[in-house]
Design a protein around this motif. Structure first.
Motif, short mmCIF file in Angstrom:
data_model
loop_
_atom_site.label_atom_id
_atom_site.label_comp_id
_atom_site.label_asym_id
_atom_site.label_seq_id
_atom_site.Cartn_x
_atom_site.Cartn_y
_atom_site.Cartn_z
N GLU A 150 1.03 -1.59 0.09
CA GLU A 150 -0.04 -0.03 -0.20
C GLU A 150 1.42 1.45 -0.55
OE1 GLU A 150 -3.80 1.53 2.57
OE2 GLU A 150 -3.23 -0.13 2.83
N GLN A 151 1.95 0.96 0.53
CA GLN A 151 3.06 2.46 0.72
C GLN A 151 3.82 2.29 -0.67
OE1 GLN A 151 6.03 1.41 4.03
NE2 GLN A 151 7.14 3.83 3.47
N GLU A 152 4.02 1.48 -0.97
CA GLU A 152 4.25 1.60 -2.45
C GLU A 152 3.78 2.67 -3.51
OE1 GLU A 152 8.01 -1.69 -3.31
OE2 GLU A 152 5.89 -2.57 -2.83
N ALA A 153 2.26 1.66 -3.24
CA ALA A 153 1.04 2.73 -3.96
C ALA A 153 0.94 3.91 -4.13
CB ALA A 153 -0.19 1.49 -4.10
N TYR A 154 0.57 3.63 -3.01
CA TYR A 154 0.77 5.71 -2.79
C TYR A 154 2.04 6.68 -3.53
CZ TYR A 154 -3.60 5.38 0.36
OH TYR A 154 -4.77 5.05 0.30
N ALA A 155 2.89 5.63 -3.19
CA ALA A 155 4.19 6.29 -3.59
C ALA A 155 4.50 6.67 -5.27
CB ALA A 155 5.18 5.77 -3.22
N LEU A 156 3.17 5.85 -5.84
CA LEU A 156 3.02 6.09 -7.38
C LEU A 156 2.04 6.75 -7.58
CD1 LEU A 156 3.41 1.63 -8.10
CD2 LEU A 156 4.90 3.93 -8.64
N LEU A 157 1.50 6.57 -6.70
CA LEU A 157 0.55 8.24 -7.17
C LEU A 157 0.45 9.24 -6.22
CD1 LEU A 157 -2.99 6.40 -5.59
CD2 LEU A 157 -2.34 6.60 -8.19
N ALA A 158 1.68 9.67 -6.20
CA ALA A 158 2.45 11.41 -5.90
C ALA A 158 2.61 11.78 -6.56
CB ALA A 158 3.28 11.18 -4.42
N PRO A 159 2.39 13.00 -7.19
CA PRO A 159 3.18 13.96 -8.32
C PRO A 159 3.83 13.84 -8.02
CG PRO A 159 2.07 15.45 -6.15
CD PRO A 159 1.22 13.95 -5.74
#
Length: 199
Positions: free
Chosen positions: A131-140
């Motif tokens: 989940e942490q990696e996924a949110y990092a991928l979504l970060a601008p």
């Protein structure tokens, strides 16, 4: 824990994800008996079970064997295979950014597509991406840092020793007040007289 349960766990550690028929064969028992053992282990949270099935049977696996669930791929319907391939490549996709048929397929991929939300929008992440990696991928992407150097026209640069030595030794006559003021202006602004032309 009873001996059959221990045998099944040891078998799974060695073999990887298993079908009930494989466990039954190992125990030399009927399939319903193997299914009962697996159900009991599942209730105790010692093992996990897949949503997708092979030949009508789910796959039972240990927590550390989650990356081996790709064995289910060949048993997936074509649309789900396409969604599987897309999600595996992209790691995370926004639900309303794909076609309706893909949305349906993602909802069916319970073993591989994990739902998550950001800013009230639904996303699907690849099950091996945290989940942490996924949110990092979504970060601008972060804004580039622009270092602003002081403009030489704005900030006065101190004279070096060499520059000070290079100042003209010939001074304008102090009897001429205007010339003195000009020289003082030049000195205060670190300006240097290159050549003096006499009229």
């Amino acid at each position: 824990m009873e001996q059959p349960h221990e045998k099944v766990l040891a078998f799974m550690h060695t073999t990887g994800p298993v079908l009930p028929i494989q466990v039954a064969k190992m125990l030399e028992k009927e399939t319903y008996y193997a299914g009962a053992i697996l159900s009991d282990l599942l209730a105790r949270k010692a093992i996990k079970v897949s949503s997708a099935k092979i030949g009508g049977s789910p796959v039972y696996y240990l927590s550390e064997q989650v990356d081996k669930l790709s064995m289910l791929y060949n048993s997936l319907p074509q649309r789900e295979k396409e969604a599987y391939d897309m999600l595996k490549e992209m790691k995370i996709v926004q639900d309303n950014g794909v076609e309706p048929v893909v949305r349906v397929a993602l909802r069916m991929l319970k073993d591989f597509a994990i739902p998550m939300e950001k800013n009230n929008a639904l996303f699907w992440r690849w099950y091996l991406v945290s989940e942490q990696e996924a949110y990092a991928l979504l970060a601008p992407p972060s804004e580039p840092v622009i270092e602003r150097l002081p403009s030489p026209l704005v900030q006065k640069q101190p004279l070096t020793v060499q520059q000070k030595l290079e100042k003209p030794t010939k001074r304008i006559s102090t009897t001429d007040n205007f010339s003195v003021q000009v020289q003082q202006f030049f000195d205060s602004n670190n300006l240097k007289v290159i050549e003096k032309i006499s009229q």
